[in-house]
Design an enzyme around this catalytic site. Sequence first.
Site, PDB file in Angstrom:
ATOM      1  N   PHE A 150       0.902  -1.227  -0.011  1.00 58.80           N
ATOM      2  CA  PHE A 150      -0.008  -0.057   0.074  1.00 58.80           C
ATOM      3  C   PHE A 150       0.898   1.322   0.025  1.00 58.80           C
ATOM      4  CE2 PHE A 150       0.754  -0.182   4.500  1.00 58.80           C
ATOM      5  CZ  PHE A 150       0.868   1.273   4.990  1.00 58.80           C
ATOM      6  N   LYS A 174      -1.637  -7.177  -9.404  1.00 59.90           N
ATOM      7  CA  LYS A 174      -2.601  -7.420  -8.228  1.00 59.90           C
ATOM      8  C   LYS A 174      -1.983  -6.238  -7.183  1.00 59.90           C
ATOM      9  CE  LYS A 174      -3.164  -8.324  -4.343  1.00 59.90           C
ATOM     10  NZ  LYS A 174      -3.513  -7.324  -3.244  1.00 59.90           N
ATOM     11  N   GLU A 177      -5.114  -3.653  -1.968  1.00 60.12           N
ATOM     12  CA  GLU A 177      -6.328  -3.486  -1.570  1.00 60.12           C
ATOM     13  C   GLU A 177      -6.654  -2.300  -0.999  1.00 60.12           C
ATOM     14  OE1 GLU A 177      -4.601  -5.670  -0.129  1.00 60.12           O
ATOM     15  OE2 GLU A 177      -5.468  -6.559   1.419  1.00 60.12           O
ATOM     16  N   SER A 227       5.529  -7.170   3.309  1.00 63.06           N
ATOM     17  CA  SER A 227       6.229  -7.315   4.595  1.00 63.06           C
ATOM     18  C   SER A 227       6.934  -8.631   4.277  1.00 63.06           C
ATOM     19  CB  SER A 227       4.869  -7.634   5.777  1.00 63.06           C
ATOM     20  OG  SER A 227       4.075  -8.380   5.192  1.00 63.06           O
ATOM     21  N   CYS A 282       9.522   1.709   3.243  1.00 66.80           N
ATOM     22  CA  CYS A 282      10.449   0.636   3.620  1.00 66.80           C
ATOM     23  C   CYS A 282      11.804   1.244   3.724  1.00 66.80           C
ATOM     24  CB  CYS A 282      10.649  -0.500   2.291  1.00 66.80           C
ATOM     25  SG  CYS A 282      11.010   0.224   0.808  1.00 66.80           S
ATOM     26  N   GLU A 384       9.261  -4.476  12.867  1.00 68.13           N
ATOM     27  CA  GLU A 384       9.047  -3.206  11.991  1.00 68.13           C
ATOM     28  C   GLU A 384       7.959  -2.491  12.558  1.00 68.13           C
ATOM     29  OE1 GLU A 384       7.779  -3.935   7.841  1.00 68.13           O
ATOM     30  OE2 GLU A 384       9.168  -2.151   7.162  1.00 68.13           O
TER      31      GLU A 384
HETATM   32  P1  NAD Z   1       1.779  -6.485   3.267  1.00 59.92           P
HETATM   33  O1  NAD Z   1       2.587  -7.673   3.166  1.00 59.92           O
HETATM   34  O2  NAD Z   1       0.565  -6.537   4.167  1.00 59.92           O
HETATM   35  O3  NAD Z   1       0.835  -6.515   1.687  1.00 59.92           O
HETATM   36  C1  NAD Z   1       1.676  -6.645   0.339  1.00 59.92           C
HETATM   37  C2  NAD Z   1       0.710  -7.271  -0.530  1.00 59.92           C
HETATM   38  O4  NAD Z   1       0.508  -8.687  -0.304  1.00 59.92           O
HETATM   39  C3  NAD Z   1      -0.625  -6.673  -0.966  1.00 59.92           C
HETATM   40  O5  NAD Z   1      -0.998  -6.622  -2.169  1.00 59.92           O
HETATM   41  C4  NAD Z   1      -1.578  -7.569  -0.065  1.00 59.92           C
HETATM   42  O6  NAD Z   1      -2.818  -7.714  -0.825  1.00 59.92           O
HETATM   43  C5  NAD Z   1      -0.768  -9.003  -0.210  1.00 59.92           C
HETATM   44  N1  NAD Z   1      -0.973  -9.748   1.082  1.00 59.92           N
HETATM   45  C6  NAD Z   1      -1.250  -9.343   2.384  1.00 59.92           C
HETATM   46  N2  NAD Z   1      -1.298 -10.554   3.180  1.00 59.92           N
HETATM   47  C7  NAD Z   1      -1.326 -11.440   2.446  1.00 59.92           C
HETATM   48  C8  NAD Z   1      -1.466 -13.110   2.783  1.00 59.92           C
HETATM   49  N3  NAD Z   1      -1.629 -13.614   3.957  1.00 59.92           N
HETATM   50  N4  NAD Z   1      -1.086 -13.991   1.808  1.00 59.92           N
HETATM   51  C9  NAD Z   1      -0.971 -13.343   0.180  1.00 59.92           C
HETATM   52  N5  NAD Z   1      -0.795 -12.109   0.089  1.00 59.92           N
HETATM   53  C10 NAD Z   1      -1.128 -11.259   0.986  1.00 59.92           C
HETATM   54  O7  NAD Z   1       2.339  -5.171   2.953  1.00 59.92           O
HETATM   55  P2  NAD Z   1       1.737  -3.749   3.081  1.00 59.92           P
HETATM   56  O8  NAD Z   1       1.178  -3.591   4.650  1.00 59.92           O
HETATM   57  O9  NAD Z   1       0.816  -3.590   2.001  1.00 59.92           O
HETATM   58  O10 NAD Z   1       2.912  -2.761   2.907  1.00 59.92           O
HETATM   59  C11 NAD Z   1       3.980  -2.536   3.955  1.00 59.92           C
HETATM   60  C12 NAD Z   1       5.123  -3.691   3.887  1.00 59.92           C
HETATM   61  O11 NAD Z   1       5.906  -3.339   2.589  1.00 59.92           O
HETATM   62  C13 NAD Z   1       6.171  -3.015   4.972  1.00 59.92           C
HETATM   63  O12 NAD Z   1       6.674  -4.140   5.699  1.00 59.92           O
HETATM   64  C14 NAD Z   1       7.333  -2.668   4.098  1.00 59.92           C
HETATM   65  O13 NAD Z   1       8.631  -2.293   4.673  1.00 59.92           O
HETATM   66  C15 NAD Z   1       7.244  -3.526   2.912  1.00 59.92           C
HETATM   67  N6  NAD Z   1       8.063  -2.787   1.767  1.00 59.92           N
HETATM   68  C16 NAD Z   1       9.032  -3.168   1.273  1.00 59.92           C
HETATM   69  C17 NAD Z   1       9.553  -2.666   0.359  1.00 59.92           C
HETATM   70  C18 NAD Z   1      11.195  -3.108  -0.295  1.00 59.92           C
HETATM   71  O14 NAD Z   1      11.419  -2.668  -1.342  1.00 59.92           O
HETATM   72  N7  NAD Z   1      11.794  -4.135   0.330  1.00 59.92           N
HETATM   73  C19 NAD Z   1       9.023  -1.648  -0.337  1.00 59.92           C
HETATM   74  C20 NAD Z   1       7.833  -0.964   0.034  1.00 59.92           C
HETATM   75  C21 NAD Z   1       7.232  -1.777   1.220  1.00 59.92           C
END
Ligand code: NAD
Length: 501
Positions: A150, A174, A177, A227, A282, A384
């Site tokens: 997000f 994808k 959401e 994450s 991130c 985090e």
């Molecule tokens: P998230 O992991 O909750 O969601 C990321 C994506 O995965 C979304 O599209 C979501 O719909 C999907 N998702 C969520 N839970 C899932 C599950 N159980 N099974 C399958 N798919 C699932 O992350 P977020 O809250 O949207 O974003 C924040 C996180 O992203 C932080 O941890 C941040 O550090 C990380 N991030 C990392 C980078 C990088 O380059 N390393 C860049 C940006 C964000």
Amino acid sequence: MTEELPHWIGGTRTAGGSGRTLPIENPATGEIERHAPMANAGEVDAAVQAAARAFPAWSATPPAKRAQVMFKFREKIHQHMDEITELVSREHGKTLADARGSLMRGLEVLEFTCGIQQFLKGELSPDVATGIDLSDIRQPLGVCAGITPFNFPEMIPLWMFPMAIACGNTFVLKPSEQDPSAPLRLAELMHEAGLPEGVLNVVHGDREAVDSILDHPQIEGVSFVGSTKVAEVIRRRGTANGKRVQAFGGAKNHMVVMPDADMDQAADALLGAGYGAAGERCMAVSVAVPVGQETGDALIERLAPRVRNLKIGPYTDTEADMGPLISSAAKERVEGYVETGIQEGAEAVVDGRGLTLQGYENGHFMGGTLFDRVTTDMRIYKEEIFGPVLSVVRADTPQQALDITNGHEYGNGAAIFTSDGDTARAFANQVQYGMVGVNVPIPVPPAYHSFGGWKRSIFAEHDIYGAEAVRFYTKHKTITARWPSGIGSGAGFNFKGSSDS
Ligand code: NAD
């Protein structure tokens, strides 16, 4: 019921069919702006079929022609810059200036793909043996998918699909959401730029859609950013299904402050890097490691008033330094960490909980929080938080600061503030992080380098964007050729070295 976003499948807006939707909120007001359909396996399959149908013609399109679409897409984004920026801020909450900056970073990755011919150029070795030439080429994987977080709803999709598509793949995105309108708009603009239907598809959804992507036999490659907990699952399930998977996870970025650093510069750097976008980056700095008690005192003395004076407001407030958190759940989680930190014995120099803004009482706002005397066994250090919370962990020596930094399980970004070249050089060489800043708090590389952390911030062989992305989105092939005049008579039964005549 508010407006329901469509999916984008086969070049058209396609209404969701699963009967399941989730609300998309404006985090500044708490109001539901629209709903997003949550795709089921059938809808994911429809997008994959559209992408699979488009693949033969698109992969056979000369790279120079693909690049022409990228040039036009770039123009489209410039024409719609304000609209996309507003969509990002409205659904994410970040300030307009910050949304614009992150869109520009995404645009730079797109611009890199405008020269894709240079990166798809092969190599030729004439006469690898008498009369035999060998060429090395790279070919697209097929249908690829992207799953994005997000926090950069436009930038991170732009890190993925332009490069995948420029390399000749077709794509199913994808997006998160929580704020999917900007990426949907990008897909429409790419279509307007001349991209054939089916080359880029967007399906909205949550875990059900992600699982369908990971299990779909026609998807060859998956890029994921989010994450660490989810990244690991994506990598494991995707690779078990035979896919090429790159998954980028969470972070806990450290900034070491040496006694010889300019303390005002260090404090300003920590303020921007720790609290910009409400810490939902991130590459946000969430841990400061001052070396020496005097350095720690000097830093806290400068940071505390700056954190108290942070200007927090909705994205429509052009004076705001940072906006709200993405959701009430995120706010509750981050405020929970503040409570945990106090319970664990950290010193809350500034406690940002309990902030309400007049006129925005239902927004998910939180003030900046500054913890001093955090220790490495505390949960607020280890996990985090992904909010406007900066932890100061004091070190006695440069070696201890390095050991603390290296001891963390994540390895995205680390920085050092110092005026001494030798100290900076030693830190840069020894720190176990993928992206290192010297007097630069958020060392995100530009589009023509590549982005990637180390340790549990990455589950991938290839970093994202730049030349590394070309390697991820293509397969290597060698073609060894000779022509009838070079083929002697008779069958050859023995292996030969190149220099055997
Ligand atoms: P998230 O992991 O909750 O969601 C990321 C994506 O995965 C979304 O599209 C979501 O719909 C999907 N998702 C969520 N839970 C899932 C599950 N159980 N099974 C399958 N798919 C699932 O992350 P977020 O809250 O949207 O974003 C924040 C996180 O992203 C932080 O941890 C941040 O550090 C990380 N991030 C990392 C980078 C990088 O380059 N390393 C860049 C940006 C964000």
